[in-house]
Design an enzyme around this catalytic site. Structure first.
Site, PDB file in Angstrom:
ATOM      1  N   CYS A 134      -6.956   3.915  -0.545  1.00  0.00           N
ATOM      2  CA  CYS A 134      -7.050   3.282  -1.867  1.00  0.00           C
ATOM      3  C   CYS A 134      -7.679   1.898  -1.763  1.00  0.00           C
ATOM      4  O   CYS A 134      -7.008   0.930  -1.377  1.00  0.00           O
ATOM      5  CB  CYS A 134      -5.656   3.208  -2.496  1.00  0.00           C
ATOM      6  N   CYS A 137      -6.145  -0.794  -4.001  1.00  0.00           N
ATOM      7  CA  CYS A 137      -4.850  -1.317  -3.533  1.00  0.00           C
ATOM      8  C   CYS A 137      -5.028  -2.260  -2.348  1.00  0.00           C
ATOM      9  O   CYS A 137      -4.377  -3.290  -2.279  1.00  0.00           O
ATOM     10  CB  CYS A 137      -3.934  -0.181  -3.062  1.00  0.00           C
ATOM     11  N   ASP A 138      -5.862  -1.888  -1.391  1.00  0.00           N
ATOM     12  CA  ASP A 138      -5.838  -2.565  -0.093  1.00  0.00           C
ATOM     13  C   ASP A 138      -7.103  -3.354   0.261  1.00  0.00           C
ATOM     14  O   ASP A 138      -7.128  -4.029   1.288  1.00  0.00           O
ATOM     15  CB  ASP A 138      -5.574  -1.528   1.014  1.00  0.00           C
TER      16      ASP A 138
END
Ligand code: NAP
Length: 315
Positions: A134, A137-138
Site C-alpha cells: 500500500c 499507507c507507507d
C-alpha cells in the site's frame, strides 16, 4: 433450533468493526466472524498516519484492537469461525461454519480484499519492514530513498507515480515487456524522470531478512537469465487485490473481477434485484479507494441500513 441473530458481520477489518460498533450501540448484539485474516489489512501495516484523529499516527494493529474493544464494550461478540457456505435465499439467512450453523436476519459482508503477494519467503518475512502492498499507507516512510515497485498494471503505475513524491528513485519491475496498464498511466510512468522501467524482470529474493529491514533485491532477467542486485530500501507490490467474495458466487451480483456490486453504497443484489437483509461494505465492494477511513465509512452505512431493515420489519 438455533437462536436467530439480528446481525452477523463477516470480517473484522475496519469496515466490519465499524459496522460492529454501530450495530452494537443500536442494541443488535452483532456477532463478528473474524475470518482467516483477523483485523484485515490494517493488522499487517505499521504506522497509519492518515486516519483522522491520530495526529501522531497509530500502529495499524493498535487501531484495530481499539475498534474491537470499542465494539465489545457495547456488546459485540467475536468468533474466529471461517465461513464455508452461505444461503442468502433462506429467511433467516443461513451461514455454515466448521462450528455449526448460524441463523441471522441480516448479514453485513465486510470480508475485504487481500493484496496479492509474490509468495517469496523473504518477502513475507519483511512485510511491514520495508515490504508493503500500500503506497498510500507507507510511501511517506521512504522519503529520500530508492525503492522498487512490482507490477505492470494500473495499480503499479499509480503506486510508482505516487511514490515519486517521497522516493529519490522508483524502479518499476515487470515480469513481461507488455503492460496491462492503460496507455495514459504507462506513458506518465515512462515519462517521469525518477521512474526507471525494468521489463522482463522478476524478484528472486528480498535481501535483509536477518537485519529485519529491506537492504535490496536480487533480480533476474527472464529473457537473458542474468541475475543482479538492486540496492533499495523498500519494495511495493502493485500486482492487484483479490476480493474475498468467492463464496457468494451464484447468490450475489459480482463484477468481472469478483468484487461485490452494490447500489445505494452498500445494498447487495442478485440478478439486479435487492437481496433482503444483506449488505456489503469495505474493500470487498470497493476497488477504487481502498482506504481505512472509506472502509470505516461504508461499515457505518451498512450498519445503519441493517438497523433500518430490522426496524421496518418490527425487530
Ligand atoms: P491488474 O490489472 O490485474 O495487473 C496486475 C499486474 O501485476 C499485471 O501486470 C501482472 O502481470 C502483475 N502480476 C500479477 N501477479 C504477479 C506475480 N505473481 N508476479 C509478478 N507480477 C504479477 O491489477 P491492478 O493493476 O491492481 O488493476 C486492477 C483493476 O483496477 C484494473 O482494471 C485497473 O485498470 C484498475 N485500476 C485503475 C486505476 C486508475 O485508473 N487510476 C488504478 C488502479 C487500478 P501480467 O501482466 O504478466 O499478468
Amino acid at each position: 433450533m438455533s437462536e436467530i441473530r439480528d446481525t452477523v458481520i463477516l470480517g473484522s477489518g475496519c469496515a466490519g468493526l465499524t459496522a460492529a460498533i454501530y450495530t452494537a450501540r443500536a442494541g443488535l448484539k452483532p456477532l463478528v466472524l473474524e475470518g482467516h485474516e483477523p483485523g484485515g489489512q490494517l493488522s499487517i501495516t505499521t504506522l497509519v498516519e492518515n486516519f483522522p484523529g491520530w495526529p501522531e499516527g497509530i500502529q495499524g494493529p493498535d487501531l484495530i484492537e481499539n475498534m474491537k474493544k470499542q465494539a465489545a464494550r457495547f456488546g459485540a461478540e467475536f468468533q474466529l469461525a471461517h465461513l464455508s457456505r452461505v444461503d442468502l435465499n433462506a429467511h433467516p439467512i443461513k451461514l455454515h461454519t466448521a462450528a455449526g450453523e448460524i441463523l441471522t436476519r441480516t448479514l453485513i459482508v465486510a470480508s475485504g480484499a487481500s493484496a496479492r503477494w509474490l509468495g517469496l519467503p523473504s518477502e513475507q518475512a519483511l512485510i511491514g519492514h520495508g515490504v508493503s502492498s500500500c503506497a498510500t499507507c507507507d510511501g511517506a516512510f521512504f522519503r529520500g530513498h530508492e525503492i522498487a515497485v512490482v507490477g505492470g498494471g494500473d495499480s503499479a503505475m499509480e503506486e510508482a507515480l505516487f511514490l515519486t513524491r517521497f522516493a529519490s528513485k522508483v524502479t518499476l519491475l515487470h515480469r513481461r515487456d507488455a503492460f496491462r496498464a492503460s496507455k495514459i498511466m504507462l506513458e506518465r510512468a515512462m515519462a517521469h524522470p525518477n521512474i526507471e522501467l525494468r521489463p522482463n524482470t522478476v524478484v528472486v529474493e528480498v535481501l535483509g531478512v536477518e537485519e529485519k529491514d529491506v537492504k535490496g533485491l536480487k533480480l533476474k532477467n527472464v529473457k537473458t537469465g542474468m541475475e543482479d542486485e538492486l540496492p533499495v530500501k523498500g519494495l511495493f507490490l502493485g500486482i492487484g487485490h483479490e476480493p474475498n467474495a468467492k463464496m457468494f458466487e451464484g447468490q450475489m451480483d459480482l463484477d468481472e473481477d469478483g468484487y461485490i456490486k452494490t447500489t445505494g453504497n452498500v445494498l447487495t443484489t442478485f440478478g439486479g434485484k435487492a437481496i433482503p437483509g444483506v449488505f456489503a461494505c469495505g474493500d470487498v465492494q470497493d476497488r477504487r479507494y481502498r482506504q481505512a477511513i472509506t472502509a470505516a465509512g461504508s461499515g457505518c452505512m451498512a450498519a445503519l441500513e441493517a438497523e433500518k431493515y430490522l426496524e421496518e420489519r418490527g425487530h
